[in-house]
Write an enzyme that holds these catalytic residues in place. Sequence first.
Site, PDB file in Angstrom:
ATOM      1  N   GLU A   1     -26.891  45.737 -99.227  1.00 22.63           N
ATOM      2  CA  GLU A   1     -25.798  44.855 -98.472  1.00 22.63           C
ATOM      3  C   GLU A   1     -24.965  45.893 -97.785  1.00 22.63           C
ATOM      4  O   GLU A   1     -24.884  45.683 -96.614  1.00 22.63           O
ATOM      5  CB  GLU A   1     -24.801  44.003 -99.417  1.00 22.63           C
ATOM      6  CG  GLU A   1     -23.864  43.084 -98.600  1.00 22.63           C
ATOM      7  CD  GLU A   1     -23.160  42.395 -99.530  1.00 22.63           C
ATOM      8  OE1 GLU A   1     -23.055  42.627-100.603  1.00 22.63           O
ATOM      9  OE2 GLU A   1     -22.248  41.573 -99.033  1.00 22.63           O
TER      10      GLU A   1
ATOM     11  N   GLY B   1     -24.721  34.423-106.636  1.00 26.30           N
ATOM     12  CA  GLY B   1     -23.748  34.146-107.708  1.00 26.30           C
ATOM     13  C   GLY B   1     -23.031  35.358-108.351  1.00 26.30           C
ATOM     14  O   GLY B   1     -23.543  35.598-109.604  1.00 26.30           O
TER      15      GLY B   1
END
Lengths: 365, 365, 391, 391
Positions: free
Chosen positions: D247, D130
């Site tokens: 990422e 989140g």
Amino acid sequence: MRFDLSDEQQLLRSAAREFLTKELPMAEARRLADSGDPHDRRLWRAMAEQGWTGLAIAEAHGGCGLGLVDLAVLMEEMGRALLGGPFFASPVFAGTMLEAAGAYEEAARVASGERVATVALVEEGGVWEPEKLGMTSGLAGRKLFVQEAAAADLLVVAARDAVVVVERGAAGVEMGEMPGMDTTRRLSWVKLAGPAGKVAARGAAAVAAIDRAIEVATAALCAEMTGGMQRVQDLAVQYAKTRKQFGQPIGKFQAVQHACADMWVMTECSRAAALYAAYALDRGTADARFAVSVAKAYASDAYRECGNRGIQVHGGMGFTWDNDTHYYYKRAKASEAALGDANYHRERIARLTLDERGEGNEPRA
Amino acid sequence: MRFDLSDEQQLLRSAAREFLTKELPMAEARRLADSGDPHDRRLWRAMAEQGWTGLAIAEAHGGCGLGLVDLAVLMEEMGRALLGGPFFASPVFAGTMLEAAGAYEEAARVASGERVATVALVEEGGVWEPEKLGMTSGLAGRKLFVQEAAAADLLVVAARDAVVVVERGAAGVEMGEMPGMDTTRRLSWVKLAGPAGKVAARGAAAVAAIDRAIEVATAALCAEMTGGMQRVQDLAVQYAKTRKQFGQPIGKFQAVQHACADMWVMTECSRAAALYAAYALDRGTADARFAVSVAKAYASDAYRECGNRGIQVHGGMGFTWDNDTHYYYKRAKASEAALGDANYHRERIARLTLDERGEGNEPRA
Amino acid sequence: MDLDLTAQEVAFRDEAREWLAANVPADWAERRRRDEPMEERFAYLRRWQRRCFDAGWAGVHWPREYGGRGATLIERLIVIEEMARVGAPHLPGVIGLEMVGPTIIAFGTEAQKQRYLAKILSGEEIWCQGFSEPNSGSDLASLRADARLDGDHYVVNGQKVWTSYGWAADWCELLVRTDAGAASHKGLTCLLVDMKSPGVTVKPLRQMTGESEFAELFFENVRVPVENAVGQVNDGWRVALGTLMYERATLGAGMQVTFRRQYERLAEIARQTGKSGDAVLRQKLAQSRMEMEVMRLAQMRSVSRIVNGGVPGPEGSLQKILWSELNQRLQQTAMEVLGVYGQLAGGAEAVDGGQWAYAYLRARGNTIEAGTSEIQRNIIGHFVLGLPRSY
Amino acid sequence: MDLDLTAQEVAFRDEAREWLAANVPADWAERRRRDEPMEERFAYLRRWQRRCFDAGWAGVHWPREYGGRGATLIERLIVIEEMARVGAPHLPGVIGLEMVGPTIIAFGTEAQKQRYLAKILSGEEIWCQGFSEPNSGSDLASLRADARLDGDHYVVNGQKVWTSYGWAADWCELLVRTDAGAASHKGLTCLLVDMKSPGVTVKPLRQMTGESEFAELFFENVRVPVENAVGQVNDGWRVALGTLMYERATLGAGMQVTFRRQYERLAEIARQTGKSGDAVLRQKLAQSRMEMEVMRLAQMRSVSRIVNGGVPGPEGSLQKILWSELNQRLQQTAMEVLGVYGQLAGGAEAVDGGQWAYAYLRARGNTIEAGTSEIQRNIIGHFVLGLPRSY
């Protein structure tokens, strides 16, 4: 896995950078480009002493026997420094062709820098692919876009059925200027009326030698183009940091900053592709031709686009003669057109990957 | 010289804008697109009452007899409002073909909105050019990508040698869905096994009618696409003014602002090209085909690019179903592919201006 | 929508066409490809302007009372396009005709009109404009050349760059700061400066093409009579802006015809060399041809908007973006059509004497001169779309 | 420069290849084209992850002590590429495996490692992250979800968007503001939140493709034990940034193989439909093929740089720009190859079940997700080139 320069290659790069910064500062490179004769004999001898003219030619044939990746490292530095004259024409293109054609004696003299050679390849209409050449070993006709013929002692003539070495001064050799926008390397037409020459290779061996030299020269050219892009980028970024408009360094405006980022992306990609093309040719991997076409298709568009952005970032200054960028921009155009432009190499990529299950088609993991 | 709407055309535009704002607000357009049946009969009757379904069909054939520029004005508003269903298929494409083929009775019933028609043109492999069609007046085979066949009463079949009108319910007519990304206009395949039909035109007359309808429909489609671009631009600009990041409206960042400026440039250019294509067809100028190809080549790329930029300007929001942009983006793709994409029309421009001293070649000053 | 010319416009066009057919010098096409000293070239062009002026074809849009024909905007564009169609030499006094003259007509005193206008039309006096400075390119409001009042003269100091025809000009419309205390774009004044005044130095500015179309101007204690201010003192921004608007509205006018001529020639070369059979080049050529047509149409729409009541608006940025970016793509496509020959700047093997290589390099300046593409997009973003200023 | 794999790497690759050949479910290729409820699909993928885990192919790069194989970066990429080569199903616990797990290993307490890591590997617990909020997309530092300390719990309130696997997750790595007074990117903390906690609401976020890969998360007085902070309190920015770097460095890894598979299929379609003879499409296809190769090479260079001593730097932005923009061009080219068929989303006439239409639309998000292209160019401009911050 190491996709990077070895320690020796890094040393070579530093040495080249240092040498060229000292021996060929930008003011001198500009002077040579403007002088009408970009071949500086003193500089040539100094480069030969460094072993550069024989870098990629085998030790047995009088060279240093380093690989094509080393050559790419050197060419990138030369492209950055805007080295002109016959380096590309002589040791890189002609030297490779001579060695591949088995003309070891001539190759050795080119490798030592003692003699300057150039390749006579392109014919009327811009034809240059080995299988499309019209001239035969009889050497009758014209060759065009011959680089630095004016500085050359030897012409290495790529004919349909032979590689022939001709002395520039031989009877039956005539030449004249073809003034191009890139003045760092002169172009000439060469008219041959059956001059005496030494046939270095015939038939299939000749075609193979010409082909090999074209692939190697193309990969080396891509490395040189990458060096040019790097320099164009450096100039633009430097300007974007210092030039102020509307109370800000112009590099703070995204339109300018993103143009700089694009230049960086293109330079990084071009470097990776050029290094790999050199590596693939050196190792003789199955995808070597594909790798060369990838590098040239990419660099042809990227160098021009870096120039476009570099000039635009400079604004009016970028359009002046005083700014260094235009020398690179003009060379970008000459390099784009040489040995197949992006359209040509994209079509070659299509032939390799679309029509057949070709060499560029197998995953390499 | 007046490259602009007449007072009447401006009134038409205002009336259309007002009508569509009221009768087809965005929420309703979205509902219809999501419902599986974009043909709203109530809306259809209301549009017919406005005279829109007969706008460009001659008064003698039951229409209003206005020109193609008027039609373009209306189509732009419809494109902006995301009107789906059979308007393009029926009065614009089929209506023009019926009228051009001399099927005045059917044209009149289409013009009144009483009957809905559609054109069955495209064949296997995406073939659609009149001279390449395989189906003959025997009507055996499949037609594909037929717009709103599900809503149509009449199929206007474009065959190689005839224009044939077939009742949808006739024996020997079978159809099925071809679900596309643009859900505002359904696509179907139609299988014909020699159904009874009325041959409206044969031979050269048929080819001419099909050709005329294709040109008119293409120009109208370009106007509709322009309306879509305008809306995509409006959405993005609005968002760029209100959405804040890093303490600023995002439209203050040049990357975003220049994307918006590009959208404006593309929309203005597309509008000029679409209006001129309609005008040229209406007047029957010598460069009409050229004008149509210019408009379609331009709009095909520009609508998609406006969509790309519009979504990008919205960031994550632009990628959601909730945002309106994607409906336009999907229609942009369907419109791009219909009646020749940009590559097709560029090639047609090349045929007109490069090979022959063709119709697009004479300066008009 | 009605794109036909009126009967009167047709008559006007035919008149222009006829005159040009009879008067465009036959040696120009050949001569323009030749290297000749720029003074010689300029003298030639001056004679051409004089001939146009004598026949009433210079400054057709100027009011009759100042020596023009009071031509409408349409008629004016007709002249520009007809001249481009036949490849007529350009008018060397273009800055005076298109920009300074109209500025003097709009803002000048009666005495200024009497003194300057006739000689602008005839080409007897050539004008340049001194706006950009080394540190004020895109950010024109930051300019620093200043004029200090000293009795009935201003004393001007400063430097200007990118001055078209600066090396040839007799007079200069100069934008200077007259109130150092005022905010950036206030406190500027437009002065009409005699280029022969003591203290004016002109240095040609060499471009990447090798030519010097532009000049740098240096002003060192140059005395300019106070009556040479055009428009109100400290109102120079408005005066200059009007001029720039004019520039953007008309700069693209003859271009589409010139591009068309280039395209036709390129198509011819492509047919001769067999390149017209190359599907990839066909796409690129057609794309350029399409862009030319779109530019023509967008321009007609702009003109129509101005004719039907309006002054040139920020939409001029549309034209600027279209012609400059179109030309860059066109010249790149030309290079691809010419292949390895494209790079040739001269010599017997060069196509069309090397003019394609020149055009390629020259086009590079298009997205910079007369307001960069970035500035044009800022203008569209802010003034057309209402987005916040991004600079 | 040496691009050959070592003998050990070759052995590793062969082992992976062999295992995959024997274990990749035969029905996947067919099944992935089928519409099935996402819960069903997800259960299937979980079984696949379990199978990988049992054989030691999940989280190969994790240290052995935490259940990985301690694989090198190269070995890790080998697994990713081999999986992509055979079109293996993806691992549904990818967020945990690639991002949350490594974050816990780097910043977590021993108790956290014991509690969470094994279940991440096995796929027993699925994680989401989140980070983004409706008003904090590109400007992550401005996020507003907050956690107030209340005894030995934090009380969390706020909203998150663009949460991958949010609808399936058991746990969430949540970035919240724990010090409202601190400057924008200070005062943030990473909390590990049980998605079954009272007050957590998950709403699927529908994309323009019609799917809901992502979710919106709502937190209303959600109580999170203080020991669930990962890393130091108020040091969440550094913790999260490490995750994002990861990422960007790995996101493009399998992509070039996937692109290659798509290209091969597209080439096959082009040959079957005769489009491979179209010179214009050949150029576009070759351009895409070239871009894939350049991406592969640039990636090898980045990896090489990391291997030879270094952490992923801002060069990850290069990969992000390359794969996202390449894919958009590739999918547009696919549309041109398919022609009018490209738009078909399903039905018997659709090519490959409509997956090209899906891929075209899905690609549109590529230049937005995981940091927009604009943000990537800002990063390059500022952090790589040293230009001033432009935002």
